[in-house]
Design a protein around this motif. Structure first.
Motif, short mmCIF file in Angstrom:
data_model
loop_
_atom_site.label_atom_id
_atom_site.label_comp_id
_atom_site.label_asym_id
_atom_site.label_seq_id
_atom_site.Cartn_x
_atom_site.Cartn_y
_atom_site.Cartn_z
N ARG A 228 -8.86 -13.25 -3.74
CA ARG A 228 -9.52 -12.38 -4.72
C ARG A 228 -10.19 -11.20 -4.04
NH1 ARG A 228 -9.95 -14.12 -9.86
NH2 ARG A 228 -9.36 -16.28 -10.31
N ASN A 229 -10.84 -11.43 -2.92
CA ASN A 229 -11.48 -10.34 -2.19
C ASN A 229 -10.46 -9.31 -1.71
OD1 ASN A 229 -14.02 -11.47 -2.52
ND2 ASN A 229 -13.99 -12.53 -0.55
N GLN B 150 0.80 -1.23 0.00
CA GLN B 150 0.00 0.00 0.00
C GLN B 150 0.84 1.28 0.00
OE1 GLN B 150 -2.53 -0.65 3.45
NE2 GLN B 150 -4.18 -1.49 2.16
N HIS B 151 1.99 1.25 0.67
CA HIS B 151 2.72 2.50 0.89
C HIS B 151 4.03 2.64 0.10
CE1 HIS B 151 -0.13 3.31 4.05
NE2 HIS B 151 0.22 2.21 4.71
N MET C 34 -7.72 -3.96 -2.01
CA MET C 34 -6.41 -3.31 -1.89
C MET C 34 -5.92 -2.70 -3.20
SD MET C 34 -4.55 -6.25 0.40
CE MET C 34 -2.94 -5.60 0.00
N ASN C 35 -6.55 -3.05 -4.31
CA ASN C 35 -6.12 -2.55 -5.62
C ASN C 35 -4.64 -2.84 -5.86
OD1 ASN C 35 -6.38 -1.29 -8.13
ND2 ASN C 35 -5.81 0.71 -7.30
N VAL C 36 -4.28 -4.11 -5.75
CA VAL C 36 -2.89 -4.53 -5.89
C VAL C 36 -2.48 -4.51 -7.36
CG1 VAL C 36 -1.22 -6.34 -5.41
CG2 VAL C 36 -3.17 -6.01 -3.88
#
Length: 501
Positions: free
Chosen positions: A432-433, A402-403, A438-440
């Protein structure tokens, strides 16, 4: 709940230090899939379960070097019977039942009988042994688990806070120590109790060490009861600094505390003391020791514990350092190991790591993507590949994604580099969830089964997050690469890999 497996045992290893931000309770599972030494003995797990719809249930067994998981097959009548391997005189076992990791233990030739009704687990679960003393110990372990598993988690959360003083931290640790050790010492004069109270002592001593309190504060049992006096006699102010063969052979908490304690340069005494219950060896002066190879000859304490320490340290080094650095330590220490089972384990470890040294062909694999496609490493030949082995339950992994990772994607947007994110700790639905929430970015793959997955085994993924760089030519650049948040340490590696055709 399987992330609870090794939290209590591995507060203090170098691997955990590399994986956590601050909170031990949020670390990922640690496992050692490729170091295999011959087990010393076996035990049997058997029993019956009602209303069970699956084909198996799972457990994990601790060991000197290998924490391994097992599937316990259940027949159509609800019966099961499985032989498990044991390294030491006693090994802890984690039963994955009712979405929890229930802690028990087994000794050589034990027969543990487990029964429950899957529709009413809480009121029907039972575990027993035909040996009276062993059975009493099992019941005490279940009591400890039920009474304190929530409190130890809450304690970890509290200790993490920056808003409390050292004295407050110590008082909280010592308070819960008092509760748990009195429960463990219910039958203090029974031989089987010794393992329980030793486990508790090193568990909380480990917490003192974790938060820099060891030496400044000492665990002490309150009150004037005979039990309190005996416990304080057994575990005095510096009991942790005395070598204990009993603890080494029976208590994993001890081994992993000792690893951290020695690796931080502290001293360990091999000495004879008055209480025969804690008598551990012959008189020696207190050595000055270090976890670094340059000072290994100062590890004057003897026997299997010394060889375990060296072997475990090398396992950690190969899992966290560059191959060149780890090899230099290996070359120095390997000849010093005298215990055959540890020497054999180190030979196997080195053979594995040779396959992952820089310049070696990267092990091939093919994994399912979030788009339902099978992605092979071979299909990415010609590009630099940066692999992120991560998990949906791993807080440090998620923090990196994320960062720190977005910067990398921006920096190398138009470069010939592929970012592979391989999830190892989840089933497909949960994975998958998590990706959706998280929009990886990058190519997302899943390697279900973790310790049993060949990709994790091939790349010696001993913990997560774990990063690997593979060059355009399909050869290993670094099997222990820097994480995204390491900034120029990583980008310099990636830039160099991109410049090599």
């Amino acid at each position: 709940m399987k992330n609870l497996l090794f939290v209590a045992l591995l507060f203090l290893t170098e691997t955990l230090t590399a994986q956590t931000t601050k909170k031990p309770a949020q670390t990922a599972i640690i496992f050692k899939p490729l170091i295999i030494s011959a087990p010393k003995s076996t035990a049997v797990i058997k029993g019956h379960v009602k209303n069970f719809t699956d084909k198996y249930w799972e457990l994990a067994v601790t060991g000197d070097l290998t924490n391994y998981s097992l599937k316990i097959p259940v027949d159509k009548y609800g019966n099961f019977n499985k032989v498990i391997n044991i390294d030491g005189e006693t090994e802890d076992i984690y039963l994955y039942l009712n979405d929890e990791a229930i802690t028990v233990c087994a000794q050589k030739n034990d027969i543990l009988t487990i029964n429950w009704d899957n529709k009413n687990f809480k009121n029907t679960f039972s575990i027993s042994s035909p040996k009276k003393g062993t059975n009493e110990r099992l019941q005490t372990m279940i009591s400890i688990y039920n009474l304190y598993r929530k409190e130890i988690t809450e304690l970890s959360d509290t200790l993490y806070s920056d808003n409390i003083t050292d004295s407050v931290r110590f008082n909280k640790i010592n308070s819960l120590y008092n509760k748990e050790i009195f429960t463990a010492a219910k039958n203090l004069d029974h031989p089987e109790t010794r393992k329980l109270i030793t486990d508790v002592y090193y568990k909380y001593t480990g917490l003192l060490n974790e938060y820099g309190l060891l030496g400044k504060y000492h665990l002490r049992v309150g009150g004037n009861s005979n039990a309190a006096k005996k416990l304080n006699q057994l575990f005095g102010p510096e009991a942790y600094s005395i070598k204990s063969e009993f603890a080494y052979r029976n208590c994993n908490n001890y081994k992993y505390f000792i690893y951290s304690y020695l690796n931080s340069g502290k001293a360990l005494k091999e000495t004879r003391i008055n209480d025969p219950a804690l008598r551990t060896g012959v008189d020696h002066p207190t050595p000055t020791i270090s976890g670094h190879s340059a000072a290994i000859d100062n590890l004057n304490f003897s026997g299997e514990l010394r060889d375990w320490y060296i072997t475990y340290m090398l396992k950690i080094k190969f899992g966290t350092r560059s191959f060149t650095d780890a090899k230099s330590i290996f070359d120095d220490l390997m000849p010093k190991v005298r215990t055959p089972r540890y020497a054999d384990s180190l030979k196997q470890l080195y053979a594995t790591m040779l396959l992952l040294k820089p310049g070696s062909p990267a092990p091939e694999f093919s994994l399912k993507s979030d788009k339902g496609e099978m992605i092979s490493l071979q299909s990415l030949r010609g590009k630099v590949v940066y692999i992120d082995f991560w998990g949906v339950n791993c807080a440090p992994c998620i923090s990196e994604i994320q960062h720190a990772t977005p910067y990398l994607h921006g920096r190398y947007k138009d470069k010939s580099i592929v970012f592979l994110n391989i999830c190892v700790d989840s089933d497909e639905r949960t994975w998958r969830n998590s990706l959706a929430s998280m929009n990886v970015e990058g190519i997302n793959l899943i390697a279900e089964g973790w310790v049993n997955n060949q990709v994790c085994q091939k790349y010696y993924v001993t913990g997560i997050p774990h990063y690997v760089i593979i060059g355009r030519n399909g050869k290993i650049v670094n099997n222990n690469s820097a994480r995204p948040s390491f900034g120029t340490e990583l980008t310099n590696e990636l830039d160099k890999a991109l410049s090599n055709k």
